[in-house]
Write a protein that holds these residues in place. Sequence first.
Motif: not given
Length: 933
Positions: A516-534
């Motif tokens: 979960n921690k890993e996922l959270v990290q990934k999620y945060h990274r993904e969120m950042m990326l998504r935000k950026k991409y968005h």
Amino acid sequence: MFSTPGKSKPRHDPVFRTPMTYSPRLVGNKPVPSPSRAEIWKEQLGLNDDPCPSFSSSDSTDEEDMENQPEQNPISAVEYRALQRELEERNAQRDDLMFRIKTLSDRTKHYKTKLEKDDAAKKQQIKILRKTQETQLFEKDTLINNLQSLAEEQEDRILQLEMMVNGNVHQPTPIEDGGNRIRSLCNEIKELQAEKVELTSGVEELKTRVETWDQENNEQSKTLQQRIVKLEAEIDELNCQISYHKNSQQMDSALYSTDTEKELEVLQSDNKRLLEEVIDLRRRQTNDATEKQYEEEISSLKQKLSKCEAELMKKEKELKASDEKKQMVVRQMREVQAENIGLQARDPEVVTKIKRVEVQVESENLKRAYVISQESNTSLKSQIMTMQQMCNDTNQQLTAAQIKNSHLQGQLKDTCAQKESEHELMKREFEALENSKEAAIQAVREQMTADTRALKCQYMSMCQKMMELQMSFKEVAEEYKHLKSLSKQFPQVLSNGVKQVRKEICKAIGSIDSYNKELVQKYHREMMLRKKYHNELVELKGNIRVFCRVRPKIKEDGGGTQAEQVVSYDRDDDGLVYVTNKGRNQTFEIDKVFTEQSSQIEVFDEMKPLVTSCLDGYNVCIFAYGQTGSGKTYTMEGPRDNPGINQRALQLLFEMIAEKGIDWSYTITVSVMEIYNEIIRDLLNEDTSCKMEVKMSAEGGLYVPGLTYYKVESVDDVYQVFAVGQKNRATASTSMNEHSSRSHALLNVTVTGINMTTNTKITGKLNLVDLAGSERVSKSGADGARLREAQNINKSLSCLGDVIHALRSKQNHVPYRNSKLTYLLQDSLGGDSKTLMIVQVAPVEKNVGETLCSLNFAQRVRSVELGAASKRVENGDIANEYDETCLGSPHVKQRSPKNPATPSSSNHFGMSRPRTPASSSKSVTPSSKVRQK
Ligand SMILES: Nc1ncnc2c1ncn2[C@@H]1O[C@H](COP(=O)(O)OP(=O)(O)OP(=O)(O)O)[C@@H](O)[C@H]1O
């Protein structure tokens, strides 16, 4: 949390509640207690003696547990909700089971009541039948009694008649009850009748015998009388003879007279006896009381008669003998007389002697003897007279008795006849009654048999139903027991389950914590990326978007190491694609990656917004880029049964127009071109040799003079246009497959919409481009004509790269005119257009170089910012020219590219390889005539 219905709530009406009314209480909400449907059913079923274990304790425990849990084990709200949901499901299952029990018990009750009703009806029927039977039996008994009384009456009458005939006194026989009595009575009557017949015959026989006897007696009497008369005559004659010979033949005549007198006495005594017997017989005949005596008397009479007959015979014999004696005496007397006469005639001595004899006779002794004999003779005569008198009396009595007898016989005959007729009548009535009785009994018996059979059948069926019901009831009871035990165990099971689940969840939580921690990290990274991409997407709206589609392996890919898969994807990000080259993974970021498994529909779904924006007045360009055989044509055109973007886009446009309603009037025109060796050809014109040029109009718009446009109004029209284009393309080229790989195919769709209310005109253009293959020259090793083709392709694709580069680097001059392709696509690559590039790649090792080149190109194109897209809306006069295209001024928005690279720097744009025949899917079909503007 369940309340006891008897205490806290009034007893519920036995009305079934629908499952919708039930709201299961959940663990955590502390709901207001209310009886569950199970409790209500139990109450209705009378199963409250062992009520379902209340879940309140467990619930409260759970609740407390849950409340206390966070202190002990941190249970999240999700887990809590899951438990709640599980509890609800269990409750629902329990309710469902209770509902089934209720239904089954209702059914059982229903069957029971039905059975009871049937039983009651059956009993009622049996009662009615019994009553009917009793009534019939009573009627039958009454009938039998009537018959018996009738028979008794008849019997009495017969007896009376018999008494009248015979003077007997009949004692009535006691009559038994019932059928036996009737039968015995009938038998008795028959016996009596037989006896009566016998008696009658006996009486008749007796009468005949009596008559015979009377006749015989009469005859005998007559004979006797005659004999008496005869004897009297003889006596008289003898007396005369005696008187005549009283002196001379005193001794002899005295002797004879004595014999005769003896005979007479005997005869008279016989006669007397006979008369006495007759009188006695008559008396007995009239005075006989009983039949037995009568029979005895008859037998005695018979014996007497036989005796009499024997005596008569004997007397006759004696009479014969006396006659003979008399004749002998007469003869002797005649002899004596003759002798006397002879003696008288012989001499006086004899006369004297006779006289002397007479004197001697007339002596005293003789005189006394004579007197005595006379006296005796007189007495005899008187006796004879008396006897005669008696005989006459007897005869008179006999005559009277005969008359009476005949009278009685007549009466007896009449009585017998009457009795016979009555008996016959009675017999007939009795037979008729017997028949009716038998028929009635038979009918009742048949009815009873039928009813019994029907009742038996009913009983059997009811028994069977009962058995079935019992079986089902047993099953239900067992099921209920099972459910009861389950429901008893349920809280324990539930708490165990909850504990188990809690443990498992805790364990799972522990085990997935790290993940979960890993996922959270990934999620945060993904969120950042998504935000950026968005953000980028928002900024790039209307700019070039790049998709990548990887075609599946085809047989042309061959086998072995060359056919090994080199393209892979990111599981979580559909914008990443990895290419393995020489053991090294290269990552490419694309807006969207379509894998081998992606369908035509999925691909088109991503393009729908672009296509529909055309209706809003945007210029849209979708072009497929990639090496030969990578699937460009498949994506743009597609096979007939699974069409590509071209057909689907036009179909969608028609659907959207249809949905727009009557406010908007749309016109769709299409033109089809190809660019081969930098020559534009109008594929809708049969004369494909005509070279078309791109011109700038006076207004500044680009147009292709002489280009053919078709106005299409349906998908069928589109098919026909495509068919015409394909046909003309085939006519223009010697080798269709190779030609199609080395030319750019452009489908230009112009959508013009006019708002009927505001008179606003919107024009949108949709360019669908199937580019020529992008192979490198060195790889294919082309020369001559092929080299020229490749150079032209290279030139056009290079120009495309230059244009994109100029746009990216915000150059003042964008070299659109360097190639026909960029010149034609100028308005779709400009700042106010929406552009989509689908980069097609092959997945195998064999094409890895071209795949890397294509993906690099795609990545570079993706980094170019073209600025926000703008609508092309005009007010005022509606332009009717469809061949005019308006170019807006390019508006380039500066943005630092992620992977800056010079599009034309590489040897990417090279000569195309010859294409295999199997890879071609472009076929030409004849088209029907369409309207040409
Ligand atoms: N997504 C896909 N699914 C199934 N088959 C595909 C797919 N993409 C391509 N193919 C097949 O691959 C072969 C080559 O495809 P296609 O002709 O579309 O390539 P191309 O890039 O248009 O080639 P060219 O440049 O020569 O026109 C065809 O047989 C086609 O049916």
